[in-house]
Design an enzyme around this catalytic site. Structure first.
Site, mmCIF file in Angstrom:
data_model
loop_
_atom_site.group_PDB
_atom_site.id
_atom_site.type_symbol
_atom_site.label_atom_id
_atom_site.label_comp_id
_atom_site.label_asym_id
_atom_site.label_seq_id
_atom_site.Cartn_x
_atom_site.Cartn_y
_atom_site.Cartn_z
ATOM 1 N N LYS A 77 -9.711 -10.765 3.710
ATOM 2 C CA LYS A 77 -8.832 -10.584 5.353
ATOM 3 C C LYS A 77 -9.762 -9.439 6.107
ATOM 4 O O LYS A 77 -9.631 -9.602 7.237
ATOM 5 C CB LYS A 77 -7.505 -10.127 4.968
ATOM 6 N N ASP A 135 0.419 -12.328 9.846
ATOM 7 C CA ASP A 135 1.132 -11.645 8.419
ATOM 8 C C ASP A 135 2.315 -10.947 9.213
ATOM 9 O O ASP A 135 3.515 -10.833 8.719
ATOM 10 C CB ASP A 135 0.276 -10.809 7.734
ATOM 11 N N ALA A 151 -0.339 2.320 2.327
ATOM 12 C CA ALA A 151 -1.187 2.639 3.605
ATOM 13 C C ALA A 151 -2.464 1.652 3.722
ATOM 14 O O ALA A 151 -3.448 2.181 4.516
ATOM 15 C CB ALA A 151 -1.425 3.866 3.846
ATOM 16 N N GLY A 152 -2.507 0.690 2.850
ATOM 17 C CA GLY A 152 -3.826 -0.104 2.997
ATOM 18 C C GLY A 152 -3.759 -1.303 3.964
ATOM 19 O O GLY A 152 -2.994 -1.002 5.007
ATOM 20 N N ALA A 187 -2.412 -4.092 3.871
ATOM 21 C CA ALA A 187 -1.051 -4.751 4.152
ATOM 22 C C ALA A 187 -0.092 -3.953 5.058
ATOM 23 O O ALA A 187 0.513 -4.705 6.081
ATOM 24 C CB ALA A 187 -0.270 -5.012 2.719
ATOM 25 N N ARG A 221 0.832 7.260 -1.565
ATOM 26 C CA ARG A 221 0.303 8.095 -2.615
ATOM 27 C C ARG A 221 -0.944 9.162 -2.255
ATOM 28 O O ARG A 221 -0.691 10.233 -2.660
ATOM 29 C CB ARG A 221 -0.309 7.202 -4.111
ATOM 30 N N THR A 222 -1.730 8.428 -1.432
ATOM 31 C CA THR A 222 -2.984 9.436 -0.926
ATOM 32 C C THR A 222 -2.318 9.804 0.317
ATOM 33 O O THR A 222 -2.520 8.722 1.256
ATOM 34 C CB THR A 222 -4.154 8.592 -1.168
HETATM 35 P P1 ATR Z 1 -3.684 -3.979 0.501
HETATM 36 O O1 ATR Z 1 -4.814 -4.608 1.408
HETATM 37 O O2 ATR Z 1 -3.011 -5.087 -0.253
HETATM 38 O O3 ATR Z 1 -2.886 -3.116 1.404
HETATM 39 P P2 ATR Z 1 -5.371 -1.797 -0.263
HETATM 40 O O4 ATR Z 1 -5.971 -1.628 0.750
HETATM 41 O O5 ATR Z 1 -6.089 -1.562 -1.577
HETATM 42 O O6 ATR Z 1 -4.585 -3.176 -0.495
HETATM 43 O O7 ATR Z 1 -4.048 -0.645 -0.569
HETATM 44 C C1 ATR Z 1 -3.305 -0.410 -1.708
HETATM 45 C C2 ATR Z 1 -2.163 0.142 -1.359
HETATM 46 O O8 ATR Z 1 -1.233 0.426 -2.492
HETATM 47 C C3 ATR Z 1 -2.580 1.666 -1.179
HETATM 48 O O9 ATR Z 1 -1.742 2.234 -0.169
HETATM 49 C C4 ATR Z 1 -2.347 2.474 -2.598
HETATM 50 O O10 ATR Z 1 -2.256 3.824 -2.524
HETATM 51 P P3 ATR Z 1 -3.430 4.805 -2.591
HETATM 52 O O11 ATR Z 1 -4.059 4.627 -1.095
HETATM 53 O O12 ATR Z 1 -2.975 6.115 -2.890
HETATM 54 O O13 ATR Z 1 -4.546 4.084 -3.538
HETATM 55 C C5 ATR Z 1 -1.349 1.679 -3.107
HETATM 56 N N1 ATR Z 1 -0.939 1.719 -4.588
HETATM 57 C C6 ATR Z 1 -1.753 0.900 -5.329
HETATM 58 N N2 ATR Z 1 -1.033 0.735 -6.582
HETATM 59 C C7 ATR Z 1 -0.249 2.120 -6.497
HETATM 60 C C8 ATR Z 1 0.770 2.507 -7.331
HETATM 61 N N3 ATR Z 1 0.847 2.467 -8.545
HETATM 62 N N4 ATR Z 1 1.531 3.644 -7.115
HETATM 63 C C9 ATR Z 1 1.526 3.916 -5.550
HETATM 64 N N5 ATR Z 1 0.731 3.143 -4.572
HETATM 65 C C10 ATR Z 1 -0.100 2.150 -5.271
#
Ligand code: ATR
Length: 267
Positions: A66, A103, A129-130, A132, A153-154
């Site tokens: 994407k 989306d 905050a990724g 999605a 988380r971050t």
């Molecule tokens: P996507 O495109 O699906 O959003 P992404 O850009 O890789 O994928 O983002 C994944 C998100 O899920 C991030 O916000 C990640 O948190 P971090 O920024 O701290 O990595 C979050 N995430 C993934 N696994 C997690 C978990 N076990 N607990 C909390 N947040 C999680």
């Protein structure tokens, strides 16, 4: 003549998009030919160009393409640029590729129309905050919530995303563990559900009438997050199936200028 559609992913065999689009084709009396195109990241641009030159009309783009898709299109909608991601392509000719993102509109329609939660004046928590999350913030803000809090988380990533959208409405960030209380809507936009993990949220995020929504979907409509939410005070839950169906409806508007009926596909 059949209209050519495709979905680009890697892997892509599991995609439910073909079934949704075939249902819409039957409903609207259009003849479509739907291809599943598994392209590795380095092969995506060539695969998209080849599909365009074969006379493709439109396509979906799914994981992991994407973000990269935004880079390869010739032009993109404002909502795709805001999201930083493309999930839908429209081929304007055999050489010109337009990128868009349905989306967030799909999610907003599912919440407001199918689930009957207006969003206007409500407090919304987005967890994650990724990509999605970036895709859904602006379409949700368009419904006029009182505020959107992005908890991640971050925390620094949530801060960056909140700052990016602050010009559109009240969006703030928070660390996960202190994400606030009593939200009307709590949306899990993390990738944690894919592996059955849970974001480290406090149950007090749920108010007595909270909707807990997971962007991830499963066969039975339950995810680790929706189960946890039900056990921890959410009034109701939904997985992302309705969003998937509604984003496909939005694709048909962009590809063909018609709106198929989502209802037969909703749970
Ligand atoms: P996507 O495109 O699906 O959003 P992404 O850009 O890789 O994928 O983002 C994944 C998100 O899920 C991030 O916000 C990640 O948190 P971090 O920024 O701290 O990595 C979050 N995430 C993934 N696994 C997690 C978990 N076990 N607990 C909390 N947040 C999680």
């Amino acid at each position: 003549m059949a209209e050519r559609l495709a979905v680009f992913g890697h892997p892509v065999a599991h995609s439910l998009s073909p079934g949704i689009h075939r249902t819409f084709a039957e409903q609207t009396g259009r003849t479509i030919e739907f291809e599943l195109i598994d392209a590795a990241p380095e092969a995506l641009a060539d695969a998209v160009r080849a599909f365009a030159s074969r006379g493709g009309v439109g396509a979906n783009v799914t994981v992991p393409h994407k973000l990269a898709a935004l880079e390869l299109v010739d032009a993109a909608s404002d909502r795709a640029k805001l999201a930083g991601a493309v999930n839908l392509l429209r081929f304007e000719s055999r050489t010109l590729v337009f990128g868009d993102n349905s989306d967030g509109a799909g999610l907003a329609t599912d919440i407001t129309e199918n689930l009957g939660v207006a969003l206007t004046g409500m407090r919304v928590l987005i967890v994650g905050a990724g990509g999605a999350c970036r895709g859904i913030v602006a379409p949700l803000l368009a419904h006029g919530p009182a505020e959107i809090v992005i908890a991640n988380r971050t925390h620094s990533t949530a801060q960056q995303v909140a700052a990016r959208f602050a010009f559109l409405g009240r969006v703030v960030s928070s660390p996960l563990a202190s994400a606030g209380t009593d939200y009307d809507v709590v949306i899990n936009a993390t990738s944690a559900s894919i592996t059955g993990e849970l974001p480290a949220l406090r149950p007090s995020v749920f108010g007595s009438a909270s909707l807990a929504y997971d962007l991830f979907y499963t066969k039975d409509g339950e995810t680790a997050f929706t189960r946890w939410a039900m056990q921890n005070g959410a009034a109701r839950t939904a997985d992302g199936w309705g969003m998937l169906v509604e984003q496909a409806v939005e694709c048909w508007r962009v590809w063909f200028g018609i709106t198929p009926d989502a209802k037969p596909l909703l749970r």
